[in-house]
Design an enzyme around this catalytic site. Sequence first.
Site, short mmCIF file in Angstrom:
data_model
loop_
_atom_site.label_atom_id
_atom_site.label_comp_id
_atom_site.label_asym_id
_atom_site.label_seq_id
_atom_site.Cartn_x
_atom_site.Cartn_y
_atom_site.Cartn_z
CG HIS A 31 50.01 33.47 31.05
ND1 HIS A 31 50.35 32.49 30.16
CD2 HIS A 31 49.81 34.59 30.33
CE1 HIS A 31 50.35 33.00 28.93
NE2 HIS A 31 50.02 34.26 29.00
CE LYS B 261 46.21 32.65 29.84
NZ LYS B 261 45.18 33.51 29.23
N1 NAP Z 1 44.48 38.79 23.05
C1 NAP Z 1 45.37 39.38 23.87
O1 NAP Z 1 46.30 40.06 23.42
C2 NAP Z 1 45.20 39.21 25.36
C3 NAP Z 1 46.06 39.84 26.25
C4 NAP Z 1 45.79 39.73 27.63
C5 NAP Z 1 44.69 39.01 28.07
N2 NAP Z 1 43.89 38.38 27.15
C6 NAP Z 1 42.67 37.66 27.54
O2 NAP Z 1 41.69 38.63 27.88
C7 NAP Z 1 40.81 38.11 28.88
C8 NAP Z 1 40.79 39.08 30.06
O3 NAP Z 1 42.06 39.08 30.68
P1 NAP Z 1 42.37 40.00 31.96
O4 NAP Z 1 43.71 39.57 32.42
O5 NAP Z 1 42.12 41.43 31.64
O6 NAP Z 1 41.24 39.45 32.97
P2 NAP Z 1 40.62 40.14 34.27
O7 NAP Z 1 41.56 41.12 34.88
O8 NAP Z 1 40.10 39.01 35.13
O9 NAP Z 1 39.37 40.95 33.68
C9 NAP Z 1 38.21 40.35 33.22
C10 NAP Z 1 37.13 41.42 33.22
O10 NAP Z 1 35.98 40.91 32.55
C11 NAP Z 1 34.89 41.57 33.12
N3 NAP Z 1 33.65 40.89 32.78
C12 NAP Z 1 33.24 39.63 33.09
N4 NAP Z 1 32.02 39.39 32.57
C13 NAP Z 1 31.66 40.53 31.90
C14 NAP Z 1 30.51 40.90 31.17
N5 NAP Z 1 29.46 40.06 30.98
N6 NAP Z 1 30.48 42.14 30.60
C15 NAP Z 1 31.49 43.01 30.76
N7 NAP Z 1 32.61 42.71 31.48
C16 NAP Z 1 32.68 41.48 32.04
C17 NAP Z 1 35.19 41.58 34.59
O11 NAP Z 1 34.43 42.64 35.13
P3 NAP Z 1 34.37 42.97 36.72
O12 NAP Z 1 35.66 43.68 37.01
O13 NAP Z 1 33.21 43.87 36.83
O14 NAP Z 1 34.22 41.63 37.40
C18 NAP Z 1 36.70 41.87 34.60
O15 NAP Z 1 36.94 43.25 34.71
C19 NAP Z 1 41.34 36.70 29.19
O16 NAP Z 1 40.64 35.75 28.40
C20 NAP Z 1 42.80 36.76 28.76
O17 NAP Z 1 43.30 35.48 28.38
C21 NAP Z 1 44.13 38.47 25.81
#
Ligand code: NAP
Length: 226
Positions: free
Chosen positions: A135, A139
């Site tokens: 990844h 991540k």
């Molecule tokens: N299940 C699936 O198919 C799948 C696919 C991809 C990723 N994921 C998972 O999804 C998660 C996010 O991945 P990502 O790559 O999108 O991460 P990312 O780009 O780091 O985004 C995380 C987001 O969470 C927000 N956040 C943090 N605390 C919050 C709160 N209390 N309330 C609302 N928003 C909050 C952050 O907001 P700010 O921008 O304001 O800091 C940021 O925008 C990870 O755990 C990843 O492993 C799952």
Amino acid sequence: MNLLILGRGKTGSLVSEAARERGHEVSVLCAADNPNASALTAARLAPHDVVIDFTTPHTVLAHIEACIRHKKNLVVGTTGWYHDLPRIKQLVETSGTGLLYAANFSVGVNLFFDVARTAAAALQHQYSGQIFERHHAQKKDAPSGTAATVQRIIKDACGTELEITSFREGDVVGMHELILDSPADRIYLCHDAKSRRGFAEGAVRAAEWLAGKNGFFDFKDVWRQL
Ligand SMILES: NC(=O)c1ccc[n+]([C@@H]2O[C@H](COP(=O)([O-])OP(=O)(O)OC[C@H]3O[C@@H](n4cnc5c(N)ncnc54)[C@H](OP(=O)(O)O)[C@@H]3O)[C@@H](O)[C@H]2O)c1
């Protein structure tokens, strides 16, 4: 539907885009709007049919608990909280709400899980196995929830716990490999995500499926019904 998306990061922003394209009304909360899940009050949640969470392993449990408390159905894409799965399952089941989660909302990955389950038979025929996952460097959790799911599927199918090796490099969206090796040959199974679009669409379709339902659901058990 009226959806509330938690997170506007790499995946959350695509989920919002996919939801609007499918005709849903979308509101978004980011980290600054929602410290310690403080924005997830009964009044703030009331207008929404389903909440979708793509945030962080550190914040997701507070979001899940707030949605359960206010009986609001929730799709959880965030990974890194599965140590608490039995407790959350029980809370959901006793509260009469709906929660659907997945380490991976891509239909292709869920087919890959089925292929891995079938391939696990090799481990009873002189094969050894290994799981590799790659990844992007940002991540936060390792191993990935998807790799942990492949590991659990293999263990449930044949009792062997395979080792997972994680790589964090560049901007890799998500690659998972299951390699089965015997003295006679080697089997390579690989899923390589080209973009986050498959996750985003799967999560929105999961929310459409979950609306109005009660219970604790794993996407791998329901994706064929979408
Ligand atoms: N299940 C699936 O198919 C799948 C696919 C991809 C990723 N994921 C998972 O999804 C998660 C996010 O991945 P990502 O790559 O999108 O991460 P990312 O780009 O780091 O985004 C995380 C987001 O969470 C927000 N956040 C943090 N605390 C919050 C709160 N209390 N309330 C609302 N928003 C909050 C952050 O907001 P700010 O921008 O304001 O800091 C940021 O925008 C990870 O755990 C990843 O492993 C799952």
